[in-house]
Motif scaffolding. Structure first.
Motif, PDB file in Angstrom:
ATOM      1  N   GLU A   1       2.106  -1.310  -5.795  1.00  0.00           N
ATOM      2  CA  GLU A   1       0.744  -1.088  -5.313  1.00  0.00           C
ATOM      3  C   GLU A   1       0.172  -2.362  -4.701  1.00  0.00           C
ATOM      4  O   GLU A   1      -0.496  -2.327  -3.683  1.00  0.00           O
TER       5      GLU A   1
ATOM      6  N   LYS B   1       0.498  -1.205  -0.433  1.00  0.00           N
ATOM      7  CA  LYS B   1      -0.281  -0.081   0.085  1.00  0.00           C
ATOM      8  C   LYS B   1      -0.726  -0.329   1.522  1.00  0.00           C
ATOM      9  O   LYS B   1      -0.806   0.593   2.317  1.00  0.00           O
TER      10      LYS B   1
ATOM     11  N   SER C   1       2.846   3.091   4.966  1.00  0.00           N
ATOM     12  CA  SER C   1       2.934   4.506   4.577  1.00  0.00           C
ATOM     13  C   SER C   1       4.115   5.188   5.266  1.00  0.00           C
ATOM     14  O   SER C   1       4.786   6.033   4.675  1.00  0.00           O
TER      15      SER C   1
ATOM     16  N   ARG D   1       7.198   3.927   3.446  1.00  0.00           N
ATOM     17  CA  ARG D   1       7.270   4.590   2.135  1.00  0.00           C
ATOM     18  C   ARG D   1       7.815   6.013   2.281  1.00  0.00           C
ATOM     19  O   ARG D   1       8.640   6.455   1.489  1.00  0.00           O
TER      20      ARG D   1
ATOM     21  N   SER E   1       3.864   6.000  -4.052  1.00  0.00           N
ATOM     22  CA  SER E   1       2.598   5.366  -3.650  1.00  0.00           C
ATOM     23  C   SER E   1       1.998   4.570  -4.802  1.00  0.00           C
ATOM     24  O   SER E   1       1.145   3.725  -4.594  1.00  0.00           O
TER      25      SER E   1
END
Length: 143
Positions: free
Chosen positions: A39, A72, A89, A92, A99
């Motif tokens: 994170e 993030k 994102s 990921r 997440s």
């Protein structure tokens, strides 16, 4: 004419999106990649993994390893500590990184995922995994 402009714009935006998720392709056949997803950089497990990596810079260099932190809001090359213009994102999603929480992913020179863990990975385990790979064995014989 309007349809042609729309098509051109669509292709351009698609290429930008693909470049975002495929930026690692430029390392294929040259480097092995470690993705550290967390994170943020304050995560305790990320800090421990980072410390372990920094203790073995030589071992990482010998195995052509590049390490990326995937947060993030940022993707950063860990050892050189430089941020990249990559959407985390999309990265990921491409590598199925969570997440939340922590994930360690080793990507081989061929672009395939070779190791995935939600726990701290010791340098010994990482190096043993890499050193057992046929391509790495060839590299060691040449050296």
């Amino acid at each position: 004419m309007r349809k042609l402009e729309f098509l051109f714009l669509f292709i351009l935006l698609s290429n930008v999106a693909m470049a975002q998720t495929n930026f690692l392709q430029k390392y294929q056949w040259q480097n092995r990649i470690v993705l550290l997803a967390a994170e943020d950089e304050q995560s305790m497990i990320f800090q421990k993994q980072r410390a372990a990596i920094l203790e073995e810079k030589q071992g990482f260099a010998e195995r052509d390893l590049i390490v990326f932190f995937v947060g993030k809001e940022v993707v950063r090359q860990l050892i050189e500590h430089k941020s990249l213009a990559v959407d985390p994102s999309k990265l990921r999603k491409a590598y199925r990184l969570p997440s939340t929480g922590f994930e360690f992913v080793l990507i081989g020179k061929d672009g395939g995922v070779k190791l995935r863990s939600q726990k701290l990975v010791s340098n010994e385990k990482l190096f043993a995994t890499i050193d057992a790979m046929p391509m790495r064995r060839q590299e060691m014989r040449r050296q």
